[in-house]
Write a protein that holds these residues in place. Structure first.
Motif, PDB file in Angstrom:
ATOM      1  N   GLU A   1       0.844  -1.186   0.000  1.00  0.00           N
ATOM      2  CA  GLU A   1       0.000   0.000   0.000  1.00  0.00           C
ATOM      3  C   GLU A   1       0.887   1.247   0.000  1.00  0.00           C
ATOM      4  OE1 GLU A   1      -3.254   0.215  -0.309  1.00  0.00           O
ATOM      5  OE2 GLU A   1      -3.373  -1.962  -0.524  1.00  0.00           O
ATOM      6  N   ALA A   2       1.654   1.389  -1.070  1.00  0.00           N
ATOM      7  CA  ALA A   2       2.536   2.540  -1.251  1.00  0.00           C
ATOM      8  C   ALA A   2       2.166   3.229  -2.554  1.00  0.00           C
ATOM      9  CB  ALA A   2       3.996   2.090  -1.286  1.00  0.00           C
ATOM     10  N   LYS A   3       2.564   4.490  -2.695  1.00  0.00           N
ATOM     11  CA  LYS A   3       2.291   5.213  -3.930  1.00  0.00           C
ATOM     12  C   LYS A   3       3.101   4.654  -5.091  1.00  0.00           C
ATOM     13  CE  LYS A   3       1.101   9.531  -1.592  1.00  0.00           C
ATOM     14  NZ  LYS A   3       1.457  10.960  -1.388  1.00  0.00           N
ATOM     15  N   SER A   4       4.266   4.072  -4.773  1.00  0.00           N
ATOM     16  CA  SER A   4       5.095   3.501  -5.822  1.00  0.00           C
ATOM     17  C   SER A   4       6.032   2.475  -5.208  1.00  0.00           C
ATOM     18  CB  SER A   4       5.907   4.590  -6.542  1.00  0.00           C
ATOM     19  OG  SER A   4       6.825   5.207  -5.652  1.00  0.00           O
ATOM     20  N   ALA A   5       6.528   1.579  -6.056  1.00  0.00           N
ATOM     21  CA  ALA A   5       7.513   0.578  -5.635  1.00  0.00           C
ATOM     22  C   ALA A   5       8.522   0.418  -6.764  1.00  0.00           C
ATOM     23  CB  ALA A   5       6.846  -0.751  -5.320  1.00  0.00           C
TER      24      ALA A   5
END
Length: 285
Positions: free
Chosen positions: A219-223
């Motif tokens: 649940e991150a904005k980007s990886a």
């Protein structure tokens, strides 16, 4: 736990990790608001490449000793930090991540360093005893430190911006990824706007897709994954390269760091050939 980073200081994995760490710190410094950094597996923070442990493995000879100025901004930043460290601590000194964080961040920023080994934590305390920005925690579990210290506060101040560096020893081999993924999920729940950088070794890259798939569901904005191999990844018996999983990477970090990654590959790869790999597991919206 038997791992001691003194045997591996300055190797190719340290070079990738520390060049990227300084680049992430520079992104944090681009805004005036105070920020917070947590180093969950800090080590002693300062090493000597002339010490018995480092000379026994000679790993720095395949890492920092091969690196020269290339015209790349991030590599130049790293080499300048090493020179600053050596000016203060001697010609064979090598800075660990706590030292680099303290060097890169500002007076208004705060740093927490967690270390399991009592003697390593004691050395950290001595190094930073006169630096009010840095707090050293001697803890049995670096992952648990994320539960205790996130979201970060200092007195009445809550930090909206910052970085968590997770650099475990991987003594549990692939099981370490399970621990790290669980800690990252919890950390993101506690501090969703923070940047998280997880270092990992690469022996056989074909063993990593399950890790990539799980990281992509965070649940991150980007990886983003950033990987450097100095030799073909065809041996499970040695570390052929390493990578960083960066969650909530700074804006355009991939564009800014791609040249750096290729320059590191060119400088550090062995005759059999290396590889540089960067990929969005989850692209920013």
């Amino acid at each position: 736990m038997n791992y001691r980073h003194a045997f591996h200081a300055g190797n190719h994995a340290d070079v990738l990790k520390h060049v990227a760490l300084l680049a992430l710190c520079d992104a944090l410094r681009a805004k005036p608001a105070a920020c917070f950094a947590l180093d969950t597996h800090a080590g002693r923070g300062l090493y000597s490449l002339d010490a018995v442990a480092a000379k026994r493995t000679g790993e720095a000879e395949g890492g920092v000793a091969k690196l020269r100025a290339t015209g790349d901004t991030h590599i130049a930043r790293y080499l300048a930090a090493i020179e600053a460290c050596r000016a203060a601590h001697g010609p064979k000194a090598y800075p660990g991540s706590p030292w680099l964080l303290a060097h890169a961040l500002r007076e208004q920023d705060r740093i927490a360093c967690c270390e399991l080994q009592p003697d390593e934590a004691s050395i950290l305390n001595i190094e930073f005893r006169d630096d009010p920005r840095v707090v050293v925690h001697q803890r049995t579990d670096g992952y648990a430190a994320m539960k205790a210290l996130l979201p970060p506060r200092s007195g009445q101040t809550r930090f909206a911006r910052g970085l968590v560096l997770i650099d475990p020893p991987y003594e549990a081999q692939l099981e370490e990824f399970d621990l790290a993924i669980a800690a990252l999920r919890d950390g993101l729940q506690r501090w969703p706007q923070g940047m998280f950088a997880l270092w990992y070794p690469i022996k056989l890259r074909r063993s990593l897709p399950p890790f990539y798939r799980r990281a992509a569901t965070m649940e991150a904005k980007s990886a983003l994954v950033v990987e450097l191999l100095v030799r073909p990844d065809d041996s499970p018996l040695r570390m052929n390269g390493s990578g960083l999983l960066i969650l909530n990477a700074p804006y355009q970090f991939d564009r800014q760091f791609r040249h750096t990654l290729n320059a590191l590959r060119n400088a550090l790869q062995e005759p059999a050939g290396g590889n540089a790999h960067m990929e969005w597991l989850r692209a920013p919206a």
